[in-house]
Design a protein around this motif. Structure first.
Motif, mmCIF file in Angstrom:
data_model
loop_
_atom_site.group_PDB
_atom_site.id
_atom_site.type_symbol
_atom_site.label_atom_id
_atom_site.label_comp_id
_atom_site.label_asym_id
_atom_site.label_seq_id
_atom_site.Cartn_x
_atom_site.Cartn_y
_atom_site.Cartn_z
ATOM 1 N N ASP A 147 0.934 -1.046 -0.050
ATOM 2 C CA ASP A 147 -0.064 0.176 0.136
ATOM 3 C C ASP A 147 0.979 1.447 -0.153
ATOM 4 O O ASP A 147 0.608 2.198 -0.813
ATOM 5 C CB ASP A 147 -0.945 -0.037 1.180
ATOM 6 N N ALA A 148 1.886 1.347 0.634
ATOM 7 C CA ALA A 148 2.832 2.422 0.794
ATOM 8 C C ALA A 148 3.595 2.712 -0.419
ATOM 9 O O ALA A 148 3.447 3.749 -0.973
ATOM 10 C CB ALA A 148 3.782 2.332 2.131
ATOM 11 N N GLY A 149 3.787 1.679 -1.384
ATOM 12 C CA GLY A 149 4.581 1.583 -2.567
ATOM 13 C C GLY A 149 3.509 2.111 -3.485
ATOM 14 O O GLY A 149 4.061 3.077 -4.538
ATOM 15 N N VAL A 150 2.407 1.760 -3.538
ATOM 16 C CA VAL A 150 1.348 2.357 -4.337
ATOM 17 C C VAL A 150 0.951 3.682 -4.253
ATOM 18 O O VAL A 150 0.923 4.689 -5.227
ATOM 19 C CB VAL A 150 -0.012 1.358 -4.146
ATOM 20 N N ALA A 151 0.784 4.244 -2.972
ATOM 21 C CA ALA A 151 0.749 5.534 -2.866
ATOM 22 C C ALA A 151 1.888 6.310 -3.115
ATOM 23 O O ALA A 151 1.700 7.516 -3.647
ATOM 24 C CB ALA A 151 0.599 5.715 -1.447
ATOM 25 N N LEU A 152 2.961 5.679 -3.060
ATOM 26 C CA LEU A 152 4.343 6.643 -3.416
ATOM 27 C C LEU A 152 4.307 6.848 -4.843
ATOM 28 O O LEU A 152 4.513 7.723 -5.603
ATOM 29 C CB LEU A 152 5.583 5.671 -2.967
ATOM 30 N N VAL A 153 3.940 5.631 -5.780
ATOM 31 C CA VAL A 153 3.971 5.767 -7.423
ATOM 32 C C VAL A 153 2.772 6.701 -7.596
ATOM 33 O O VAL A 153 3.105 7.428 -8.614
ATOM 34 C CB VAL A 153 3.532 4.302 -7.799
ATOM 35 N N GLU A 154 1.591 6.657 -6.861
ATOM 36 C CA GLU A 154 0.594 7.225 -7.314
ATOM 37 C C GLU A 154 1.291 9.116 -7.031
ATOM 38 O O GLU A 154 0.702 10.016 -7.968
ATOM 39 C CB GLU A 154 -0.636 7.361 -6.524
ATOM 40 N N ALA A 155 1.832 9.413 -6.132
ATOM 41 C CA ALA A 155 2.179 10.638 -5.689
ATOM 42 C C ALA A 155 3.537 11.094 -6.600
ATOM 43 O O ALA A 155 3.464 12.240 -7.167
ATOM 44 C CB ALA A 155 2.996 10.663 -4.254
ATOM 45 N N LEU A 156 4.243 9.987 -7.261
ATOM 46 C CA LEU A 156 5.431 10.505 -7.989
ATOM 47 C C LEU A 156 4.620 10.839 -9.464
ATOM 48 O O LEU A 156 5.103 11.665 -10.106
ATOM 49 C CB LEU A 156 6.253 9.256 -8.072
ATOM 50 N N ILE A 157 3.649 9.999 -9.898
ATOM 51 C CA ILE A 157 2.865 10.438 -10.914
ATOM 52 C C ILE A 157 2.169 11.843 -10.959
ATOM 53 O O ILE A 157 2.261 12.854 -11.890
ATOM 54 C CB ILE A 157 1.748 9.248 -11.604
#
Length: 190
Positions: A147-157
């Motif tokens: 979940d933390a990785g998904v949130a990070l990818v969404e923030a980077l995008i």
């Protein structure tokens, strides 16, 4: 505003099988495009065509600016420590890689072959960012991430879009994208 990527009359074939087309699209700077459809429909092929790595059967693609592709091939030397493997690419593409933000700063001495699938995905993101390309092409960027990785990818995008970059994402998983259009390749299937 000129589109970051414009495609006209694209047709994609794999072997003798026509996957989709003709297809027209335009993705402007700051916009996201979410490619959807079942396995085998040609989402990865679409990204490879957009990157200029695969020729379409017909049609053309025009790009404005630099593009970087994140796919399943991380292209890191399995025998090297992660820090050494990333340093190789850093010499070629000197943009900063946010290793601490990606949770990689504590893994730099670990050989790439021992990284988990999620850690490899994060290393791929480091390479993507390190290329310094304005626009991103992402193939299943959430696979193997918690979940933390998904949130990070969404923030980077979201940050890439806010900086004026276009982002094209092929994903089976739900992903939060700002100002996103959705293209279901089934609607263009042959």
């Amino acid at each position: 505003m000129q589109a970051a990527l414009t495609a006209t009359g694209l047709v994609c074939r794999r072997g003798d099988r026509l996957l989709w087309g003709p297809l027209d699209l335009a993705v402007r700077p700051g916009q996201a495009l979410h490619l959807t459809g079942p396995n085998g429909i040609g989402k990865t092929s679409m990204l490879r065509i957009a990157a200029g790595l695969l020729r379409p059967m017909a049609g053309q693609v025009e790009r404005d600016g630099s593009f970087a592709l994140l796919d399943g091939a991380v292209a890191l030397d399995e025998q090297q420590a992660l820090g050494t493997a990333l340093a190789f690419w850093q010499r070629l593409d000197p943009a900063a890689m946010p290793l601490e933000r990606l949770g990689l700063d504590q893994l730099l001495d670990v050989p790439v072959r021992y990284l988990s699938t999620g850690q490899r995905k994060r290393a791929g993101l480091a390479r993507l960012i390190g290329q310094g390309a304005r626009h991103w092409l992402l193939d299943e960027p959430l696979n193997a991430l918690d979940d933390a990785g998904v949130a990070l990818v969404e923030a980077l995008i979201a940050e890439r879009q806010a900086a004026g970059g276009a982002v094209i994402v092929a994903s089976h998983q739900p992903i939060r994208l700002c100002d996103a259009a959705v293209l279901d390749l089934r609607t263009h299937a042959a």
